[in-house]
Write a protein that holds these residues in place. Structure first.
Motif, PDB file in Angstrom:
ATOM      1  N   ALA A 187      26.272  29.015  58.878  1.00 38.24           N
ATOM      2  CA  ALA A 187      27.683  29.983  59.682  1.00 38.24           C
ATOM      3  C   ALA A 187      27.758  30.193  61.207  1.00 38.24           C
ATOM      4  N   ARG A 188      29.361  29.949  61.756  1.00 37.98           N
ATOM      5  CA  ARG A 188      29.696  30.887  63.070  1.00 37.98           C
ATOM      6  C   ARG A 188      28.907  31.440  63.491  1.00 37.98           C
ATOM      7  N   LYS A 189      28.297  31.964  64.545  1.00 36.52           N
ATOM      8  CA  LYS A 189      27.808  33.170  64.715  1.00 36.52           C
ATOM      9  C   LYS A 189      29.371  34.183  65.320  1.00 36.52           C
ATOM     10  N   ARG A 190      30.188  33.933  66.495  1.00 34.76           N
ATOM     11  CA  ARG A 190      31.125  34.969  66.179  1.00 34.76           C
ATOM     12  C   ARG A 190      31.317  35.810  64.957  1.00 34.76           C
ATOM     13  N   ASP A 191      31.651  34.755  64.195  1.00 32.25           N
ATOM     14  CA  ASP A 191      32.217  35.945  63.002  1.00 32.25           C
ATOM     15  C   ASP A 191      31.684  35.153  61.214  1.00 32.25           C
ATOM     16  N   ASN A 192      30.768  34.870  61.106  1.00 31.32           N
ATOM     17  CA  ASN A 192      29.628  34.558  60.321  1.00 31.32           C
ATOM     18  C   ASN A 192      30.256  33.589  59.183  1.00 31.32           C
ATOM     19  N   SER A 193      31.772  32.938  60.064  1.00 34.18           N
ATOM     20  CA  SER A 193      32.178  32.187  58.818  1.00 34.18           C
ATOM     21  C   SER A 193      31.393  30.260  58.499  1.00 34.18           C
ATOM     22  N   PRO A 194      31.670  30.315  57.186  1.00 37.78           N
ATOM     23  CA  PRO A 194      30.681  28.852  57.105  1.00 37.78           C
ATOM     24  C   PRO A 194      31.664  27.655  58.187  1.00 37.78           C
ATOM     25  N   TYR A 195      30.673  27.015  58.970  1.00 39.61           N
ATOM     26  CA  TYR A 195      30.989  25.787  60.035  1.00 39.61           C
ATOM     27  C   TYR A 195      31.697  24.761  59.617  1.00 39.61           C
ATOM     28  N   LEU A 196      32.739  24.428  59.270  1.00 32.85           N
ATOM     29  CA  LEU A 196      33.743  23.497  58.935  1.00 32.85           C
ATOM     30  C   LEU A 196      34.385  23.066  60.209  1.00 32.85           C
ATOM     31  N   LYS A 197      34.490  21.906  59.908  1.00 27.91           N
ATOM     32  CA  LYS A 197      35.600  21.447  61.445  1.00 27.91           C
ATOM     33  C   LYS A 197      36.770  20.553  60.782  1.00 27.91           C
ATOM     34  N   VAL A 198      38.001  21.280  61.529  1.00 27.30           N
ATOM     35  CA  VAL A 198      39.032  20.733  60.724  1.00 27.30           C
ATOM     36  C   VAL A 198      39.146  19.714  61.709  1.00 27.30           C
ATOM     37  N   HIS A 199      39.402  18.434  60.619  1.00 26.98           N
ATOM     38  CA  HIS A 199      40.344  17.057  61.845  1.00 26.98           C
ATOM     39  C   HIS A 199      41.040  16.439  60.342  1.00 26.98           C
ATOM     40  N   HIS A 200      41.895  15.828  62.145  1.00 30.68           N
ATOM     41  CA  HIS A 200      42.973  15.091  61.195  1.00 30.68           C
ATOM     42  C   HIS A 200      42.909  13.703  60.066  1.00 30.68           C
TER      43      HIS A 200
END
Length: 107
Positions: A71-84
């Motif tokens: 999870a992201r530290k800043r908001d605990n959301s799942p760590y995924l990156k958006v790519h084109h």
């Protein structure tokens, strides 16, 4: 050839060379790095496209189908990156149909 791909190529060559040859080169190599100036174009991305793509993924990589590994530290959301899918630099559109949420292993 780009700087990063040039580095990868020369690292491979150095890795295949003998330890002794690398040691000799390192003894006479400059310690200060060489500065390379580059001009880069950046694209201002639509934050709603990123947010909608992450929402669509529901914390699961859209390539390998694995759950986000952390999870992201800043908001605990799942760590995924958006790519084109089709890069913006190649004329791809900044829309949800042209994006995919990826885990770090699939980047």
């Amino acid at each position: 050839m780009g700087v990063q791909s040039d580095l990868e190529k020369t690292v491979q060559i150095a890795s295949n060379d003998s330890s002794e040859n690398r040691r000799l080169r390192l003894e006479s190599a400059p310690k200060e790095p060489i500065l390379i100036e580059a001009r880069t174009k950046l694209y201002r991305r639509n934050p709603d496209v990123v947010a909608k793509t992450l929402y669509r993924a529901l914390g699961v990589c859209e390539n390998c189908k694995a759950k986000a590994p952390f999870a992201r530290k800043r908001d605990n959301s799942p760590y995924l990156k958006v790519h084109h899918i089709k890069m913006l630099s190649a004329g791809g559109l900044d829309c949800i149909e042209n994006t995919v949420a990826l885990c770090p292993n699939c980047l």
